[in-house]
Design a protein around this motif. Structure first.
Motif, short mmCIF file in Angstrom:
data_model
loop_
_atom_site.label_atom_id
_atom_site.label_comp_id
_atom_site.label_asym_id
_atom_site.label_seq_id
_atom_site.Cartn_x
_atom_site.Cartn_y
_atom_site.Cartn_z
N LEU A 180 3.21 -5.46 0.25
CA LEU A 180 4.49 -5.06 0.84
C LEU A 180 5.35 -6.26 1.21
O LEU A 180 6.58 -6.23 1.05
CB LEU A 180 4.24 -4.18 2.07
N MET A 181 4.72 -7.32 1.69
CA MET A 181 5.47 -8.53 2.06
C MET A 181 6.15 -9.16 0.85
O MET A 181 7.14 -9.88 0.98
CB MET A 181 4.53 -9.54 2.72
N MET A 182 5.62 -8.88 -0.34
CA MET A 182 6.20 -9.45 -1.55
C MET A 182 7.15 -8.49 -2.26
O MET A 182 7.63 -8.77 -3.35
CB MET A 182 5.08 -9.89 -2.50
N GLY A 183 7.38 -7.33 -1.64
CA GLY A 183 8.32 -6.38 -2.22
C GLY A 183 7.67 -5.21 -2.93
O GLY A 183 8.34 -4.51 -3.71
N GLY A 184 6.39 -4.98 -2.69
CA GLY A 184 5.69 -3.89 -3.35
C GLY A 184 6.08 -2.51 -2.83
O GLY A 184 6.72 -2.38 -1.78
N TRP A 185 5.69 -1.49 -3.58
CA TRP A 185 5.97 -0.10 -3.21
C TRP A 185 4.72 0.75 -3.45
O TRP A 185 3.78 0.31 -4.11
CB TRP A 185 7.17 0.45 -3.98
N VAL A 186 4.74 1.96 -2.89
CA VAL A 186 3.53 2.80 -2.93
C VAL A 186 3.86 4.23 -3.37
O VAL A 186 5.01 4.66 -3.34
CB VAL A 186 2.84 2.85 -1.55
N SER A 187 2.81 4.95 -3.74
CA SER A 187 2.93 6.37 -4.07
C SER A 187 3.30 7.17 -2.82
O SER A 187 3.06 6.73 -1.69
CB SER A 187 1.61 6.89 -4.65
N ASP A 188 3.84 8.37 -3.03
CA ASP A 188 4.24 9.20 -1.90
C ASP A 188 3.09 10.05 -1.35
O ASP A 188 3.29 10.91 -0.50
CB ASP A 188 5.42 10.10 -2.28
N HIS A 189 1.90 9.80 -1.83
CA HIS A 189 0.71 10.52 -1.36
C HIS A 189 -0.48 9.58 -1.40
O HIS A 189 -0.48 8.58 -2.12
CB HIS A 189 0.44 11.75 -2.24
N ALA A 190 -1.47 9.90 -0.59
CA ALA A 190 -2.72 9.14 -0.58
C ALA A 190 -3.83 10.02 -1.14
O ALA A 190 -3.89 11.23 -0.85
CB ALA A 190 -3.08 8.71 0.84
N VAL A 191 -4.69 9.43 -1.93
CA VAL A 191 -5.84 10.15 -2.48
C VAL A 191 -7.00 10.07 -1.49
O VAL A 191 -7.31 9.00 -0.96
CB VAL A 191 -6.26 9.54 -3.84
N VAL A 192 -7.62 11.20 -1.25
CA VAL A 192 -8.80 11.25 -0.38
C VAL A 192 -10.03 11.04 -1.27
O VAL A 192 -10.37 11.89 -2.09
CB VAL A 192 -8.90 12.60 0.35
N ASP A 193 -10.65 9.88 -1.12
CA ASP A 193 -11.78 9.50 -1.98
C ASP A 193 -13.06 9.53 -1.14
O ASP A 193 -13.41 8.55 -0.47
CB ASP A 193 -11.54 8.11 -2.55
#
Length: 222
Positions: A180-193
């Protein structure tokens, strides 16, 4: 490789410490050792991909990556990133990312991606972190991974709370925080593993978005 499996066992448990999987066989493995005693303190794997081979990635088991098939440029999947739990030295993380930066430069990578994990499967423990991801770090719609896993936490749709920035940032896993500090982005959901006892989000980092100053700092460490 025995030391790598031992470190994975300490960080992820038995599910990640098996003899090896098909993704290990396709990947380049990076090992960071303590020069003083040769102890392995960090390891991860890197797999080269492009839009046509995304379905061969580890992340494709959990996320629909059809939108990313249109991404122009070479891709690199980062996986099984772990740092020895008894070595909380920030320099280890910096060195690991510096080596990765060198690999990205040499292979002319345009997108780095992977799964970033939160410990445990209790979503309530991580609500401030998820609220912060929802508020500031969701993937651009054109690249957003689709839901395919059988059990997910749709935090972007469900959460309405205003994030506590201090708690949210403190609750981010170190690897995700660096993305995130480098400008990353994430999915709008988390997978329960349940097998890994984690909640994980798909994380992408477009290399062109990394601030020049941060790139220079990482390259200086190689």
């Amino acid at each position: 490789m025995a030391a790598m499996r031992t470190l994975r066992l300490r960080c992820f448990g038995p599910a990640a410490a098996q003899e090896g999987d098909v993704f290990d066989a396709r990947s380049t493995h990076i090992l960071v050792e303590d020069r003083a005693d040769g102890t392995l303190v960090c390891c991860y794997r890197l797999m080269l991909l492009d839009g046509g081979s995304l379905n061969q990635s580890y992340a494709a088991q959990f996320y629909g990556l059809g939108t990313l098939a249109a991404f122009k440029g070479r891709m690199l999947e980062l996986g099984r990133f772990c740092v020895a739990p008894d070595r909380p030295d920030p320099d280890i993380l910096r060195i690991a990312w510096a080596v990765m930066t060198d690999f990205v430069d040499r292979e002319q990578i345009h997108l780095l991606f992977g799964c970033a994990s939160f410990a445990g499967v209790d979503t309530a423990v991580h609500l401030d972190a998820f609220a912060l991801l929802r508020a500031r770090h969701l993937a651009p719609e054109r690249w957003s991974p689709q839901v395919t896993a059988p059990e997910v936490f749709r935090y972007a749709a469900r959460l309405r709370r205003k994030p506590d920035l201090r708690k949210g940032w403190a609750g981010m896993p170190p690897l995700l925080r660096t993305y995130l500090m480098m400008g990353g982005w994430v999915s709008d959901h988390a997978v329960v593993d349940h097998a890994m006892n984690t909640l994980h989000v798909f994380t992408g980092l477009e290399i062109a978005a990394i601030p020049d100053r941060r790139k220079s700092l990482l390259r200086a460490l190689v």
